[in-house]
Design a protein around this motif. Structure first.
Motif, mmCIF file in Angstrom:
data_model
loop_
_atom_site.group_PDB
_atom_site.id
_atom_site.type_symbol
_atom_site.label_atom_id
_atom_site.label_comp_id
_atom_site.label_asym_id
_atom_site.label_seq_id
_atom_site.Cartn_x
_atom_site.Cartn_y
_atom_site.Cartn_z
ATOM 1 N N MET A 21 -10.044 -18.711 86.595
ATOM 2 C CA MET A 21 -10.694 -18.242 87.803
ATOM 3 C C MET A 21 -11.202 -19.413 88.645
ATOM 4 O O MET A 21 -11.317 -19.281 89.843
ATOM 5 C CB MET A 21 -11.826 -17.300 87.446
ATOM 6 N N LEU A 22 -11.490 -20.517 88.021
ATOM 7 C CA LEU A 22 -11.974 -21.680 88.778
ATOM 8 C C LEU A 22 -10.891 -22.273 89.671
ATOM 9 O O LEU A 22 -11.203 -22.950 90.649
ATOM 10 C CB LEU A 22 -12.483 -22.750 87.813
ATOM 11 N N LYS A 23 -9.624 -22.009 89.353
ATOM 12 C CA LYS A 23 -8.522 -22.577 90.109
ATOM 13 C C LYS A 23 -8.112 -21.725 91.316
ATOM 14 O O LYS A 23 -7.313 -22.166 92.129
ATOM 15 C CB LYS A 23 -7.317 -22.752 89.189
ATOM 16 N N ARG A 24 -8.638 -20.508 91.409
ATOM 17 C CA ARG A 24 -8.197 -19.642 92.508
ATOM 18 C C ARG A 24 -8.582 -20.244 93.856
ATOM 19 O O ARG A 24 -9.489 -21.065 93.963
ATOM 20 C CB ARG A 24 -8.744 -18.237 92.329
ATOM 21 N N LYS A 25 -7.881 -19.800 94.873
ATOM 22 C CA LYS A 25 -8.016 -20.380 96.212
ATOM 23 C C LYS A 25 -9.432 -20.336 96.765
ATOM 24 O O LYS A 25 -9.835 -21.228 97.500
ATOM 25 C CB LYS A 25 -7.069 -19.678 97.192
ATOM 26 N N ASN A 26 -10.178 -19.294 96.404
ATOM 27 C CA ASN A 26 -11.526 -19.170 96.963
ATOM 28 C C ASN A 26 -12.599 -19.698 96.010
ATOM 29 O O ASN A 26 -13.769 -19.375 96.152
ATOM 30 C CB ASN A 26 -11.815 -17.719 97.371
ATOM 31 N N ASN A 39 -9.690 -9.723 93.697
ATOM 32 C CA ASN A 39 -9.262 -8.664 92.783
ATOM 33 C C ASN A 39 -8.428 -9.224 91.638
ATOM 34 O O ASN A 39 -7.594 -10.113 91.837
ATOM 35 C CB ASN A 39 -8.434 -7.610 93.529
ATOM 36 N N PHE A 40 -8.635 -8.686 90.466
ATOM 37 C CA PHE A 40 -7.885 -9.046 89.269
ATOM 38 C C PHE A 40 -6.483 -8.463 89.382
ATOM 39 O O PHE A 40 -6.316 -7.287 89.677
ATOM 40 C CB PHE A 40 -8.619 -8.460 88.055
ATOM 41 N N VAL A 41 -5.449 -9.280 89.143
ATOM 42 C CA VAL A 41 -4.063 -8.837 89.225
ATOM 43 C C VAL A 41 -3.351 -9.223 87.925
ATOM 44 O O VAL A 41 -3.293 -10.410 87.583
ATOM 45 C CB VAL A 41 -3.340 -9.489 90.426
ATOM 46 N N HIS A 42 -2.821 -8.233 87.225
ATOM 47 C CA HIS A 42 -2.057 -8.501 85.997
ATOM 48 C C HIS A 42 -0.711 -9.097 86.382
ATOM 49 O O HIS A 42 -0.021 -8.589 87.257
ATOM 50 C CB HIS A 42 -1.792 -7.208 85.220
ATOM 51 N N LEU A 43 -0.318 -10.180 85.717
ATOM 52 C CA LEU A 43 1.013 -10.744 85.881
ATOM 53 C C LEU A 43 1.919 -10.306 84.736
ATOM 54 O O LEU A 43 3.144 -10.389 84.846
ATOM 55 C CB LEU A 43 0.937 -12.273 85.923
ATOM 56 N N ARG A 44 1.312 -9.868 83.660
ATOM 57 C CA ARG A 44 2.001 -9.300 82.509
ATOM 58 C C ARG A 44 1.246 -8.034 82.111
ATOM 59 O O ARG A 44 0.065 -7.914 82.389
ATOM 60 C CB ARG A 44 1.987 -10.263 81.323
ATOM 61 N N THR A 104 -4.048 -13.191 87.532
ATOM 62 C CA THR A 104 -4.510 -14.041 88.616
ATOM 63 C C THR A 104 -5.573 -13.263 89.376
ATOM 64 O O THR A 104 -5.810 -12.091 89.116
ATOM 65 C CB THR A 104 -3.345 -14.479 89.537
ATOM 66 N N ILE A 105 -6.193 -13.940 90.290
ATOM 67 C CA ILE A 105 -7.169 -13.308 91.175
ATOM 68 C C ILE A 105 -6.634 -13.458 92.588
ATOM 69 O O ILE A 105 -6.323 -14.572 93.021
ATOM 70 C CB ILE A 105 -8.553 -13.994 91.069
ATOM 71 N N ASP A 106 -6.524 -12.355 93.319
ATOM 72 C CA ASP A 106 -5.999 -12.459 94.677
ATOM 73 C C ASP A 106 -7.081 -12.967 95.632
ATOM 74 O O ASP A 106 -8.214 -13.222 95.231
ATOM 75 C CB ASP A 106 -5.381 -11.139 95.143
#
Length: 72
Positions: free
Chosen positions: A1-6, A49-54, A43-45
């Motif tokens: 979560m620390l790497k997300r864009k925001n 929001n939480f988004v499942h990639l798997r 990932t987090i959009d």
């Protein structure tokens, strides 16, 4: 979560503090060292929001396989 864009990248871009840049670098290095079994599950959009990639089942199988292979 620390790497997300925001998160940390946003703070580096906005404030450019050396301490935040160092923290982001450390986070990236630690992420790179993580086994693949623990990456890419979600990932987090941009809206936070939480988004499942798997699917949860796929994620569970990958993580279980890692522990089984490493006898952990």
């Amino acid at each position: 979560m620390l790497k997300r864009k925001n998160a940390l990248p946003f703070l580096v871009e906005k404030y450019n503090y050396p301490s935040i840049k160092e923290l982001l670098q450390q986070v990236n290095e630690q992420y790179d060292r993580m086994p693949a079994a623990f990456k890419g599950h979600f990932t987090i959009d941009e809206a936070g929001n939480f988004v499942h990639l798997r699917t949860p089942v796929e994620s569970s199988k990958m993580i279980r396989a890692f522990f089984d292979e490493n006898k952990i």
